[in-house]
Enzyme design. Structure first.
Site, PDB file in Angstrom:
ATOM      1  N   CYS A 135      20.785  54.107 -77.701  1.00 27.33           N
ATOM      2  CA  CYS A 135      19.729  53.974 -76.925  1.00 27.33           C
ATOM      3  C   CYS A 135      19.040  55.936 -76.159  1.00 27.33           C
ATOM      4  O   CYS A 135      20.045  56.928 -75.595  1.00 27.33           O
ATOM      5  CB  CYS A 135      19.415  53.145 -75.553  1.00 27.33           C
TER       6      CYS A 135
ATOM      7  N   HIS B 100      15.742  44.943 -78.932  1.00 24.28           N
ATOM      8  CA  HIS B 100      16.379  46.086 -77.481  1.00 24.28           C
ATOM      9  C   HIS B 100      15.132  46.708 -77.238  1.00 24.28           C
ATOM     10  O   HIS B 100      14.949  46.966 -76.039  1.00 24.28           O
ATOM     11  CB  HIS B 100      16.771  47.421 -78.804  1.00 24.28           C
ATOM     12  N   GLU B 101      14.343  46.568 -77.791  1.00 17.70           N
ATOM     13  CA  GLU B 101      13.055  47.646 -77.507  1.00 17.70           C
ATOM     14  C   GLU B 101      12.127  46.894 -76.340  1.00 17.70           C
ATOM     15  O   GLU B 101      11.771  46.984 -74.669  1.00 17.70           O
ATOM     16  CB  GLU B 101      11.975  48.113 -78.838  1.00 17.70           C
TER      17      GLU B 101
ATOM     18  N   HIS C  70      13.790  45.510 -72.906  1.00 15.48           N
ATOM     19  CA  HIS C  70      13.648  47.142 -71.726  1.00 15.48           C
ATOM     20  C   HIS C  70      12.221  47.065 -71.526  1.00 15.48           C
ATOM     21  O   HIS C  70      11.891  47.760 -70.009  1.00 15.48           O
ATOM     22  CB  HIS C  70      12.686  48.588 -72.702  1.00 15.48           C
TER      23      HIS C  70
HETATM   24 NI    NI Z   1      16.742  52.096 -75.814  1.00 17.75          NI
END
Ligand code: NI
Length: 177
Positions: free
Chosen positions: A100, A142-143, A146
């Protein structure tokens, strides 16, 4: 065009849930997407979420395919995904290495759903509805994490599978994600 500073783990803005975009016609949104694109490209990342540059809106971008750091990734078209909704299409989880841009120099083994449907809107406010698997599914999870204030180390099940990229993968010359 502007390359923005990417916040690093420890900054509380990375832990704050993002708010939905309500005005798709705003010049502020258009500029945000340009800055996110320029920043991701400059850092050779596979994805970026708005909170990583300090903007608490539900906007993520991602892309992979021509990225030499993800030769196994297959093709993920450049995508702007706003106000996303994820629906897993399988209970099956698969472990995979992630990095990341907010956790530079490190990688960890993270379980993700192998297949999912994602819905949301593109930069013009047009709807997106895709069913994907493998790396494409991983990068979306993953995104979108966030946007919920979740960084990938929070999902690692065995912290022995978390470390510095150059130690875990010596000689592979992997850059930060
Ligand atoms: Ni990330």
């Amino acid at each position: 065009m502007a390359i923005r500073e990417v916040l690093k783990m420890g900054d509380p803005r990375l832990l704050t849930p993002a708010l939905p975009v309500e005005d798709f016609a705003s010049s502020r949104l258009a500029q945000l997407i340009i800055d996110m694109h320029d920043t991701m490209r400059a850092l050779n990342g596979a994805g970026l979420a708005a909170p990583q540059i300090g903007v608490g809106l539900q906007v993520v971008i991602f892309e992979a395919g021509s990225n030499p750091r993800y030769p196994e990734a297959g093709s993920v078209p450049f995508t702007v995904l706003i106000n996303p909704l994820l629906t897993p299409l399988s209970d099956e989880l698969e472990e995979g290495w992630e990095g990341c841009l907010s956790v530079p120099g490190m990688r960890g083994l993270v379980p993700r759903h192998t297949a999912l449907r994602y819905q949301g809107f593109d930069a013009a406010g047009q709807s997106i509805d895709r069913s994907v698997s493998a790396f494409h599914a991983r990068v979306v999870q993953h995104e979108v994490d966030h946007l919920r204030g979740i960084l990938y180390p929070m999902r690692i099940r065995d912290l022995r599978q978390f470390g510095f990229t150059d130690t875990l993968f010596p000689g592979q010359n992997l850059q930060d994600d």
